[in-house]
Design a protein around this motif. Sequence first.
Motif, PDB file in Angstrom:
ATOM      1  N   VAL A  98      37.865  -0.214  13.936  1.00  0.00           N
ATOM      2  CA  VAL A  98      37.978  -1.634  14.258  1.00  0.00           C
ATOM      3  C   VAL A  98      37.332  -1.911  15.617  1.00  0.00           C
ATOM      4  N   LEU A  99      37.517  -1.016  16.568  1.00  0.00           N
ATOM      5  CA  LEU A  99      36.853  -1.175  17.874  1.00  0.00           C
ATOM      6  C   LEU A  99      35.344  -1.279  17.702  1.00  0.00           C
ATOM      7  N   GLN A 100      34.803  -0.437  16.828  1.00  0.00           N
ATOM      8  CA  GLN A 100      33.358  -0.435  16.606  1.00  0.00           C
ATOM      9  C   GLN A 100      32.876  -1.803  16.139  1.00  0.00           C
ATOM     10  N   ASN A 101      33.692  -2.488  15.376  1.00  0.00           N
ATOM     11  CA  ASN A 101      33.330  -3.804  14.875  1.00  0.00           C
ATOM     12  C   ASN A 101      33.655  -4.918  15.880  1.00  0.00           C
ATOM     13  N   ALA A 102      34.635  -4.673  16.729  1.00  0.00           N
ATOM     14  CA  ALA A 102      35.147  -5.726  17.620  1.00  0.00           C
ATOM     15  C   ALA A 102      34.366  -5.880  18.917  1.00  0.00           C
ATOM     16  N   ILE A 103      33.659  -4.837  19.332  1.00  0.00           N
ATOM     17  CA  ILE A 103      32.949  -4.906  20.609  1.00  0.00           C
ATOM     18  C   ILE A 103      31.443  -4.796  20.383  1.00  0.00           C
ATOM     19  N   LYS A 104      30.693  -5.124  21.416  1.00  0.00           N
ATOM     20  CA  LYS A 104      29.235  -5.054  21.328  1.00  0.00           C
ATOM     21  C   LYS A 104      28.795  -3.625  21.030  1.00  0.00           C
ATOM     22  N   PRO A 105      27.750  -3.461  20.213  1.00  0.00           N
ATOM     23  CA  PRO A 105      27.275  -2.108  19.870  1.00  0.00           C
ATOM     24  C   PRO A 105      26.963  -1.246  21.092  1.00  0.00           C
ATOM     25  N   GLU A 106      26.365  -1.851  22.122  1.00  0.00           N
ATOM     26  CA  GLU A 106      26.030  -1.054  23.313  1.00  0.00           C
ATOM     27  C   GLU A 106      27.290  -0.609  24.054  1.00  0.00           C
ATOM     28  N   GLU A 107      28.333  -1.421  24.014  1.00  0.00           N
ATOM     29  CA  GLU A 107      29.590  -1.051  24.652  1.00  0.00           C
ATOM     30  C   GLU A 107      30.272   0.069  23.853  1.00  0.00           C
ATOM     31  N   PHE A 108      30.177  -0.013  22.530  1.00  0.00           N
ATOM     32  CA  PHE A 108      30.753   1.045  21.703  1.00  0.00           C
ATOM     33  C   PHE A 108      29.989   2.353  21.923  1.00  0.00           C
ATOM     34  N   ALA A 109      28.682   2.276  22.072  1.00  0.00           N
ATOM     35  CA  ALA A 109      27.881   3.475  22.336  1.00  0.00           C
ATOM     36  C   ALA A 109      28.287   4.115  23.664  1.00  0.00           C
ATOM     37  N   LYS A 110      28.564   3.288  24.682  1.00  0.00           N
ATOM     38  CA  LYS A 110      29.029   3.821  25.969  1.00  0.00           C
ATOM     39  C   LYS A 110      30.380   4.511  25.803  1.00  0.00           C
ATOM     40  N   LEU A 111      31.279   3.883  25.038  1.00  0.00           N
ATOM     41  CA  LEU A 111      32.585   4.480  24.787  1.00  0.00           C
ATOM     42  C   LEU A 111      32.421   5.811  24.072  1.00  0.00           C
ATOM     43  N   HIS A 112      31.609   5.821  23.042  1.00  0.00           N
ATOM     44  CA  HIS A 112      31.368   7.032  22.245  1.00  0.00           C
ATOM     45  C   HIS A 112      30.841   8.168  23.133  1.00  0.00           C
ATOM     46  N   ALA A 113      30.002   7.833  24.080  1.00  0.00           N
ATOM     47  CA  ALA A 113      29.403   8.839  24.959  1.00  0.00           C
ATOM     48  C   ALA A 113      30.438   9.557  25.829  1.00  0.00           C
ATOM     49  N   HIS A 114      31.608   8.967  26.011  1.00  0.00           N
ATOM     50  CA  HIS A 114      32.654   9.586  26.825  1.00  0.00           C
ATOM     51  C   HIS A 114      33.451  10.651  26.077  1.00  0.00           C
ATOM     52  N   PHE A 115      33.198  10.791  24.792  1.00  0.00           N
ATOM     53  CA  PHE A 115      33.974  11.717  23.985  1.00  0.00           C
ATOM     54  C   PHE A 115      33.108  12.880  23.521  1.00  0.00           C
ATOM     55  N   SER A 116      33.694  14.073  23.528  1.00  0.00           N
ATOM     56  CA  SER A 116      32.972  15.278  23.142  1.00  0.00           C
ATOM     57  C   SER A 116      32.762  15.331  21.629  1.00  0.00           C
ATOM     58  N   ARG A 117      31.983  16.300  21.210  1.00  0.00           N
ATOM     59  CA  ARG A 117      31.603  16.418  19.797  1.00  0.00           C
ATOM     60  C   ARG A 117      32.800  16.577  18.868  1.00  0.00           C
TER      61      ARG A 117
END
Length: 133
Positions: A98-117
């Motif tokens: 739901v977060l992926q849909n609720a926020i801007k794609p670039e913001e979700f990409a930044k969030l994703h980058a904070h998490f390991s594989r």
Amino acid sequence: MQYDEFITHVQSLAQSNSREDAERATCATLETIKERISSAESQALAAQLPQELAAYLQGTETKPDQDFDLQAFIVRVSQKENTEPITTAIHVRAVFAVLQNAIKPEEFAKLHAHFSRDYEEMFGTSPINEVPA
């Protein structure tokens, strides 16, 4: 996305019978994300969410613990949510979707980058276009 819509989507994706469970899952996941990412990123994420949800990403300044893996993340959310880890994992995946849909794609990409594989299974859901209510 409005608060009610966000929670409805989490409830649907998590296949939960209870709106309260979806709210608890969302709050616990956001609080744990706050523990995992920087304060600046937490504030940027909060700015794109309804105020009722943003509150769980704001507050006291805490140093993010960049070392905890997915298993520790699930345990932390599970303790906050007071549910079994297997159920918690389903809830966390729903909140991330739901977060992926609720926020801007670039913001979700930044969030994703904070998490390991090892978190990839939480990010594996594609954006939701329509979630049945």
